[in-house]
Design an enzyme around this catalytic site. Sequence first.
Site, short mmCIF file in Angstrom:
data_model
loop_
_atom_site.label_atom_id
_atom_site.label_comp_id
_atom_site.label_asym_id
_atom_site.label_seq_id
_atom_site.Cartn_x
_atom_site.Cartn_y
_atom_site.Cartn_z
CB CYS A 13 -0.87 0.07 1.24
SG CYS A 13 -2.03 -1.25 1.33
N GLY A 14 1.86 1.24 0.90
CA GLY A 14 2.73 2.40 0.97
C GLY A 14 3.31 2.68 -0.38
#
Lengths: 165, 183
Positions: free
Chosen positions: A51-52
């Site tokens: 996600c990051g």
Amino acid sequence: MSDPNGLITPGRAAPGFTLPAAPDGRQVGPGQFRGRPVVLAFYPADWSPVCGEQMALYQAALPELERYDAVLLGISVDSVDSHRAFAESQGIRFPLLADFEPKGEVSRRYGAYAPRGQSDRALVVIDPDGRVAWSHLSPPEVNPGVDGILDALERLDADRRVSAR
Amino acid sequence: MTTPLQVTTARLRTPVTEHDHVRGPADAPVTIVEYGDFQCRFCGAAYPNLTEVLRQRADVVRLAYRHFPIANIHPYAESAAETAEAAAARGRFWEMYDWLFQHQDQLDPVHLSLGVEQIGLSPDEIAAEVGRQEYADRVRQDFVGGIRSGVNGTPTLFVNGVRHDGGYDLAELLTAVDAAADA
């Protein structure tokens, strides 16, 4: 498993909503940007490395989206506090919306909620009139990148030019 | 009805040209295009393996490097990329590239200027050019071409135009190169 009703499809009216957004908790939603394309990036959770990577990439790519006057909103079921810390750590300056209470309600309305209790990794481009122009569902572990979004924005831009003629 | 999951095999949309930084024989049957970020530790981990692939398959493969700095998580990535471009303007791109990937924990301005000096260039001259953002457009062009080609993080490699979705250890890279050479 993705939503049994499926991700919202092109041509449908984008459901209106507002959600509290990092950093300050103010209410943000696509209806505030009528007249501009809005990109909704649903993602499973703050803090997972993938996600990051996706949201950090989107921050770096934001100037390219803005060339189409587009607005980018990230959405997950995390709280505003989590979003704020996550945004700070990744240098994210676009709004991250907290679909936190009632949990996942907006994600469900877009067909982007997974029974495991997170948003799907799904992209929705809303046209300036509030209709869905493009949507895309990725496996949770695959970062879909930016090219699909840019292609959709480019098509919207071309359509507008044709209809303005 | 459940929406099918969508995964596309990304292809390189911007072909390698004379404007690219290329290492290896011009007529090599296999071209690897690397989209990288000098501060990305995964790029740093891939670096010795890519170097070894070029050594072991010297007649077969060439490497083109394009910038993909994710500046919001890597504060020194952009200045490192622009410094590499300043070195390129003096014919020293690959010397700078090697230094940057060999000194990923030393990309702050003080150490970076030492690196520039080590490869035999003037740190003041180069810092001034980078300060004037003379190479920012070039770096941005690489980045934008990358996102249009489906680059979704770093490193991303394209082997003869097809995105390499496998790992970056030596064995996997050699397999990918050999498969492309035999195709």
